[in-house]
Write a protein that holds these residues in place. Structure first.
Motif: not given
Length: 178
Positions: A149-164
């Motif tokens: 559950l998020f506010y739309d203003i919290s969207e990022s482009f790409n968060l695949n930062l960590d394999p965990l």
């Protein structure tokens, strides 16, 4: 990098007006309550919202009215997060790390829907949480349908930062469902 992102999105969320917050919370609740998957679930697991997070207290109240069992997180001494039954807001107490939890000790492994908090999300259903790793471990070890559950203003482009980091099954924001 994650630390800076957390700071940025926390500051962004802190600037949301009360009117925007309640309007956006209502849009998120409508989307959630209209999901067949949610309506048909008999047990849900949800975070207990604080201050600037997407509000879950009204979701909890509506879930009780719908006859659902509601579970909230409890952090154990060995740093695991487990779901504990919440039957009333009067059951709340403070647990480890000053996190509100239920006095109840009943748990479940049949939770169909799990609502997950976070600071940011992307179109691929990745999220950045608060840095404890509790939800990533929980998602990895427990079967459920995970909804962020998020506010739309919290969207990022790409968060695949960590394999965990564990991917969610769905994201609901005030503007869209991913």
């Amino acid at each position: 990098m994650k630390r800076e992102m957390r700071r940025y999105f926390k500051a962004l969320r802190d600037r949301i007006s009360e009117y925007e917050r309640e309007t956006w919370n209502e849009e998120i609740r409508k989307k959630l309550f209209n999901l067949d998957k949610f309506r048909n679930a008999s047990e849900i697991f949800t975070y207990l919202s604080k201050n600037d997070e997407v509000d879950t207290r009204k979701i909890i109240e509506k879930s009780w009215k719908m006859g659902k069992k509601v579970y909230i997180p409890k952090i154990t001494e060995d740093r695991k997060m487990i779901p504990v039954l919440l039957e009333s807001f009067n059951d709340l107490t403070y647990g480890l790390y000053d996190i509100e939890t239920s006095k109840n000790r009943k748990t479940s492994n049949k939770i169909e829907i799990s609502l997950v908090p976070g600071l940011s999300f992307d179109k691929n259903r990745h999220r950045i949480g608060y840095g404890g790793g509790f939800y990533d471990k929980f998602i990895k070890d427990n079967e459920s349908f995970y909804i962020g559950l998020f506010y739309d203003i919290s969207e990022s482009f790409n968060l695949n930062l960590d394999p965990l980091d564990e991917k969610l099954d769905m994201i609901i924001s005030d503007k869209k469902i991913i």
